[in-house]
Write a protein that holds these residues in place. Structure first.
Motif, short mmCIF file in Angstrom:
data_model
loop_
_atom_site.label_atom_id
_atom_site.label_comp_id
_atom_site.label_asym_id
_atom_site.label_seq_id
_atom_site.Cartn_x
_atom_site.Cartn_y
_atom_site.Cartn_z
N LEU A 12 0.92 -1.25 0.11
CA LEU A 12 0.10 -0.10 0.04
C LEU A 12 0.76 1.13 0.03
CD1 LEU A 12 -2.66 -1.15 2.94
CD2 LEU A 12 -2.85 -1.49 0.38
N VAL A 14 1.33 4.76 1.07
CA VAL A 14 0.95 5.84 2.16
C VAL A 14 1.76 6.96 2.26
CG1 VAL A 14 0.49 3.56 3.33
CG2 VAL A 14 2.54 4.75 3.89
N ARG A 54 3.94 6.48 -0.69
CA ARG A 54 3.19 6.59 -1.81
C ARG A 54 4.04 7.08 -3.27
NH1 ARG A 54 -2.44 6.71 -3.77
NH2 ARG A 54 -2.62 7.96 -5.65
N THR A 74 -10.45 -2.92 -3.93
CA THR A 74 -10.40 -3.18 -2.47
C THR A 74 -9.97 -4.36 -1.77
OG1 THR A 74 -12.58 -4.42 -2.56
CG2 THR A 74 -12.76 -2.08 -2.61
N ALA A 116 -12.14 2.89 5.47
CA ALA A 116 -10.82 3.40 4.87
C ALA A 116 -9.82 3.60 5.79
CB ALA A 116 -11.08 4.54 3.92
N ASP A 117 -8.56 3.17 5.29
CA ASP A 117 -7.36 3.28 6.24
C ASP A 117 -6.86 4.71 6.04
OD1 ASP A 117 -5.61 3.85 4.13
OD2 ASP A 117 -4.75 1.92 4.42
N ASP A 119 -5.03 6.10 4.68
CA ASP A 119 -4.54 6.86 3.19
C ASP A 119 -5.77 6.55 2.25
OD1 ASP A 119 -1.54 7.77 3.42
OD2 ASP A 119 -1.64 6.07 4.60
N HIS A 121 -7.25 3.82 1.58
CA HIS A 121 -7.29 2.45 0.71
C HIS A 121 -8.62 1.74 1.57
CE1 HIS A 121 -2.66 3.15 0.83
NE2 HIS A 121 -3.28 2.95 -0.51
N TRP A 123 -11.15 -1.01 2.72
CA TRP A 123 -11.12 -2.38 3.25
C TRP A 123 -12.72 -2.91 3.40
CZ3 TRP A 123 -7.20 -5.91 4.68
CH2 TRP A 123 -5.98 -5.35 4.49
#
Length: 147
Positions: A12, A14, A54, A74, A116-117, A119, A121, A123
């Protein structure tokens, strides 16, 4: 001959590796010794999860880091019951994740929600009664139709 495709690692991109690392540690993962200030690795029940800057990840792939919107991907955390899904959703929110869709009965017969985490992303946290989770937390898609 090349072996068949195996999903072995998910990276990921970040904004802040240390901040993202703390988020995933709050969800119960332990940072592996192979980690550094620039990258964190976590052993999971399946693929290794990596957190990497990132911009550095985009540079490595020779793509622009300026993308925005839904990336068409996802990640999923499958659990053994709807109650475990609810507990995980609460845990993610307490760690700083953003509630995207509250957990509810799903059209496909299970129970799921999205967070969303830090950043963004996505889930999906889900219970799918047709895809059992083993004692180690690994999900297996059935090989043959039931019945």
């Amino acid at each position: 001959m090349t072996p068949p495709l195996t999903l072995s690692l998910v990276t990921l991109g970040v904004a802040d590796v240390a901040r993202a690392t703390a988020f995933y540690e709050a969800l119960g993962l332990t940072r592996a010794a192979a980690s550094s200030d620039a990258v964190s690795f976590f052993n999971t029940g399946g693929p290794v999860l990596a957190l990497y800057g990132r911009d550095a990840l985009a540079e490595d792939a020779r793509v622009s880091a300026a993308g925005s919107g839904f990336p068409g991907v996802t990640l999923a955390w499958n659990l053994g019951s709807p109650a475990e899904v609810d507990e995980a959703m609460i845990r993610c929110a307490a760690a700083g994740g953003a509630l995207v869709k509250p957990a509810c009965k799903a059209f496909w017969g299970g129970y799921s929600g999205y967070i969303a985490d830090l950043d963004g992303h996505l889930w999906e946290i889900a219970h799918n009664p047709g895809f059992p989770v083993d004692a180690a937390g690994r999900l297996r898609a059935p090989e043959k139709p039931e019945g």
